[in-house]
Design a protein around this motif. Structure first.
Motif, short mmCIF file in Angstrom:
data_model
loop_
_atom_site.label_atom_id
_atom_site.label_comp_id
_atom_site.label_asym_id
_atom_site.label_seq_id
_atom_site.Cartn_x
_atom_site.Cartn_y
_atom_site.Cartn_z
N ALA A 52 55.99 57.77 21.84
CA ALA A 52 56.79 56.68 22.41
C ALA A 52 57.98 57.22 23.20
N GLU A 54 58.17 60.07 24.72
CA GLU A 54 57.63 60.61 25.98
C GLU A 54 57.35 59.48 26.97
N LYS A 55 56.74 58.40 26.50
CA LYS A 55 56.40 57.28 27.38
C LYS A 55 57.65 56.56 27.88
N LEU A 56 58.74 56.63 27.12
CA LEU A 56 60.00 56.05 27.57
C LEU A 56 60.74 56.98 28.53
N ARG A 69 57.40 57.87 32.63
CA ARG A 69 57.75 56.59 32.01
C ARG A 69 56.60 55.60 32.18
N LEU A 71 56.21 51.95 30.32
CA LEU A 71 56.73 51.02 29.32
C LEU A 71 55.63 50.24 28.61
N GLU A 73 52.69 51.44 27.71
CA GLU A 73 52.23 52.37 26.67
C GLU A 73 53.28 52.52 25.58
N ALA A 74 54.54 52.62 25.98
CA ALA A 74 55.63 52.75 24.99
C ALA A 74 55.66 51.53 24.08
N ARG A 75 55.48 50.34 24.63
CA ARG A 75 55.46 49.11 23.82
C ARG A 75 54.37 49.18 22.75
N ILE A 78 55.37 51.81 20.04
CA ILE A 78 56.48 51.34 19.20
C ILE A 78 56.00 50.24 18.26
N LEU A 106 64.15 53.87 19.14
CA LEU A 106 63.14 53.67 20.18
C LEU A 106 63.13 52.23 20.68
N PHE A 110 63.88 51.22 24.49
CA PHE A 110 62.94 50.40 25.26
C PHE A 110 63.68 49.25 25.93
#
Length: 133
Positions: A52, A54-56, A69, A71, A73-75, A78, A106, A110
């Protein structure tokens, strides 16, 4: 003069083209059945946190311009982390606090990275953790 090394006889793994495990590696690998559940859960949480972050774009020198980035994927990561933490908090013992803190960090990152932040309670994983401000 060196002596010729004996050629191992082929086995099913060799014939199928699968890698043959190294004997030294087998000695260093623990059986999954021998690993305590708290360690498995903690490792999964750390992997989700790292992915997460890394994706952020938090690993980049300038997170605001990070090419990595993503977001969406980060969502997902997380939210998965929040579900894991919520479901397993009673088993984490002394690790629960730091894992929860990492999750909240995180979630806040986000919110800061989003051009249109979610309403409180609607951010990634907040359906499991409650609103994060």
């Amino acid at each position: 003069m060196t002596e010729p090394q004996p050629t191992p006889s082929p086995n099913a793994s060799d014939l199928l083209g699968e890698p043959v495990p190294d004997a030294d590696m087998e000695l260093n690998v623990r059986e999954l059945a021998d690993v305590p559940s708290v360690e498995v859960i903690s490792r999964a949480a750390v992997m989700l946190m790292s992915a997460a972050a890394e994706k952020l774009g938090l690993a980049a020198e300038d997170p605001d311009t990070a090419a990595e980035r993503d977001l969406d994927e980060a969502r997902r990561l997380i939210t998965a982390l929040a579900g894991l933490v919520t479901a397993s908090v009673e088993y984490l013992g002394p690790h629960a606090g730091p894992v929860r803190d990492g999750l909240q960090t995180l979630q806040r990152a986000f919110r800061e990275a989003s051009t249109h932040p979610d309403a409180p309670g609607q951010g990634p994983g907040e359906k499991y953790t409650g609103p994060v401000y």
